[in-house]
Write an enzyme that holds these catalytic residues in place. Sequence first.
Site, short mmCIF file in Angstrom:
data_model
loop_
_atom_site.label_atom_id
_atom_site.label_comp_id
_atom_site.label_asym_id
_atom_site.label_seq_id
_atom_site.Cartn_x
_atom_site.Cartn_y
_atom_site.Cartn_z
N ALA A 20 0.66 -1.16 0.13
CA ALA A 20 -0.01 0.02 -0.04
C ALA A 20 0.73 1.34 0.01
O ALA A 20 0.35 2.33 -0.40
CB ALA A 20 -0.79 0.03 1.39
N GLY A 22 3.60 1.56 -1.72
CA GLY A 22 4.40 1.56 -2.91
C GLY A 22 3.78 2.68 -3.94
O GLY A 22 2.66 3.34 -3.77
N ASP A 45 1.34 -4.30 4.00
CA ASP A 45 2.76 -3.74 3.63
C ASP A 45 3.58 -4.53 4.37
O ASP A 45 3.12 -5.37 5.23
CB ASP A 45 3.12 -2.09 3.89
N GLY A 109 -0.46 -7.28 -10.80
CA GLY A 109 0.23 -6.56 -11.53
C GLY A 109 1.86 -6.55 -11.59
O GLY A 109 2.58 -6.06 -12.22
N THR A 110 2.12 -7.25 -10.49
CA THR A 110 3.69 -7.52 -10.24
C THR A 110 4.23 -8.21 -11.56
O THR A 110 3.73 -9.14 -12.17
CB THR A 110 3.76 -8.52 -9.27
N THR A 111 5.39 -7.72 -11.98
CA THR A 111 6.07 -8.12 -12.98
C THR A 111 7.41 -8.74 -12.62
O THR A 111 7.69 -8.72 -11.32
CB THR A 111 6.49 -6.96 -13.96
N HIS A 166 11.75 3.14 -18.69
CA HIS A 166 11.22 3.14 -17.37
C HIS A 166 11.90 3.89 -16.54
O HIS A 166 13.05 4.14 -16.89
CB HIS A 166 10.89 1.82 -16.83
N HIS A 167 11.37 4.37 -15.64
CA HIS A 167 11.79 4.98 -14.31
C HIS A 167 13.04 4.46 -13.79
O HIS A 167 13.11 3.25 -13.87
CB HIS A 167 10.89 5.66 -13.25
N LYS A 170 12.85 1.31 -11.23
CA LYS A 170 12.37 -0.18 -11.68
C LYS A 170 13.41 -1.32 -11.76
O LYS A 170 14.67 -0.94 -11.99
CB LYS A 170 11.83 -0.24 -13.36
P1 NAP Z 1 7.08 -0.10 -5.48
O1 NAP Z 1 6.94 1.42 -5.35
O2 NAP Z 1 8.55 -0.57 -5.20
O3 NAP Z 1 5.83 -0.87 -4.61
C1 NAP Z 1 5.93 -2.09 -4.16
C2 NAP Z 1 5.62 -2.14 -2.87
O4 NAP Z 1 5.36 -3.44 -2.46
C3 NAP Z 1 6.35 -1.56 -1.65
O5 NAP Z 1 5.35 -0.81 -0.89
C4 NAP Z 1 6.92 -2.58 -0.97
O6 NAP Z 1 7.31 -2.34 0.35
C5 NAP Z 1 5.83 -3.60 -0.94
N1 NAP Z 1 6.12 -5.02 -0.65
C6 NAP Z 1 7.10 -5.74 -1.32
N2 NAP Z 1 7.22 -6.80 -0.61
C7 NAP Z 1 6.07 -7.04 0.30
C8 NAP Z 1 5.44 -7.97 1.19
N3 NAP Z 1 6.03 -9.25 1.33
N4 NAP Z 1 4.37 -7.65 1.80
C9 NAP Z 1 3.69 -6.66 1.45
N5 NAP Z 1 4.30 -5.55 0.69
C10 NAP Z 1 5.35 -5.71 -0.03
O7 NAP Z 1 6.85 -0.57 -6.85
P2 NAP Z 1 5.74 -0.10 -7.96
O8 NAP Z 1 6.33 0.93 -8.87
O9 NAP Z 1 4.50 0.21 -7.08
O10 NAP Z 1 5.78 -1.37 -8.88
C11 NAP Z 1 5.32 -2.71 -8.13
C12 NAP Z 1 5.31 -3.83 -9.12
O11 NAP Z 1 4.13 -3.50 -10.15
C13 NAP Z 1 6.27 -3.93 -10.14
O12 NAP Z 1 6.58 -5.26 -10.20
C14 NAP Z 1 6.27 -3.28 -11.19
O13 NAP Z 1 7.00 -3.65 -12.26
C15 NAP Z 1 4.90 -3.51 -11.49
N6 NAP Z 1 3.97 -2.67 -12.28
C16 NAP Z 1 2.99 -3.29 -13.15
C17 NAP Z 1 2.21 -2.60 -13.79
C18 NAP Z 1 1.18 -3.44 -14.58
O14 NAP Z 1 0.10 -2.65 -15.34
N7 NAP Z 1 1.14 -4.84 -14.60
C19 NAP Z 1 2.10 -1.20 -13.85
C20 NAP Z 1 3.01 -0.60 -13.02
C21 NAP Z 1 3.76 -1.69 -12.15
P3 NAP Z 1 8.78 -1.66 0.63
O15 NAP Z 1 8.79 -0.50 0.11
O16 NAP Z 1 8.85 -1.68 2.19
O17 NAP Z 1 9.79 -2.91 0.28
#
Ligand code: NAP
Length: 277
Positions: A20, A22, A45, A109-111, A166-167, A170
């Site tokens: 949440a 992220g 989280d 959505g995780t990649t 990408h940013h 990533k």
């Molecule tokens: P991000 O800002 O790093 O967010 C990920 C979040 O997940 C962080 O808050 C992280 O916490 C949390 N997390 C990690 N492990 C966890 C766990 N075991 N339990 C609960 N929370 C956990 O990344 P983002 O940019 O939002 O992207 C996240 C994913 O979505 C990536 O794989 C990205 O490639 C993908 N994505 C997909 C699409 C789509 O359309 N499919 C679009 C955008 C992004 P911490 O910060 O504490 O580690």
Amino acid sequence: MSDLQNTDQPPRPGVVVTGASGRMGQMLVRLVLDHPDLRLVGALDQPGQPWIGQDIGTAMGGAPAGVIVSDDAVTAIAQAQAVIDFTTPDATVGFAELTAQARAVHVIGTTGLGPDHLAALEAAARHAPIIRAGNMSLGVNLLVGLTRKVAAALGEGWDIEVVESHHRHKVDAPSGTALMLGEAAAEGRGTTLDDVRTPAREGITGARPPGTIGFAAIRGGDVVGEHDVIFAAEGERIVLRHLATDRAIFARGAIRAALWGQDKGPGSYDMHDVLGL
Ligand code: NAP
């Protein structure tokens, strides 16, 4: 509005947002809170994340939302009808097991998922619907269809390359979207990406083998996501391009998927199913 009218309304599905704090998580929490047909019932989280124990609305700098950020996935997911999950591959596999036990819809959505992660998701999808896409936007899913068609129409004299930007945050490459596009191009040619994918190029690579599909990844700044599928032949090129300027397109797609999945049986679905493409 009277209580009698309220009881006539179908119950609004309860949504848990994982990760949440992220980038995608915060966007999803806002959209679910504002959505007339959904309720936010949980915000998850990692243990140790500073937001744990705080109200999610306050933690994001706004009004209280009445939902406390938690690291207790078992309790949160048990009360969900949908889990929207943009986190990490290992975390997603853990959430999939709990979401399947709750018979809730898991929107992923995780990649960067590997074969072991995908096998675990297939097992979970035997008990509840899983909707997964490397890119949840309408535009990209249309681009996937176009890529398949163009690849089918052009012969092997046309080299196919996928270039993505990408940013700087990533962590995986090529992007999930680039792989979706590569797979669509391979399908259009009647093959699979595994059979025609070129490894990352560096040094003396030799000439480009015909029929292969190559990938290039650019990382920098705050680029939300840009994808070019290049078809290059002698004397001409076709470039199919998608530019994302606002990550809300992914969050809106995920929310549409969570609603779409409410009356679906167990199984693996993607955004083509959701969007009826
Ligand atoms: P991000 O800002 O790093 O967010 C990920 C979040 O997940 C962080 O808050 C992280 O916490 C949390 N997390 C990690 N492990 C966890 C766990 N075991 N339990 C609960 N929370 C956990 O990344 P983002 O940019 O939002 O992207 C996240 C994913 O979505 C990536 O794989 C990205 O490639 C993908 N994505 C997909 C699409 C789509 O359309 N499919 C679009 C955008 C992004 P911490 O910060 O504490 O580690």
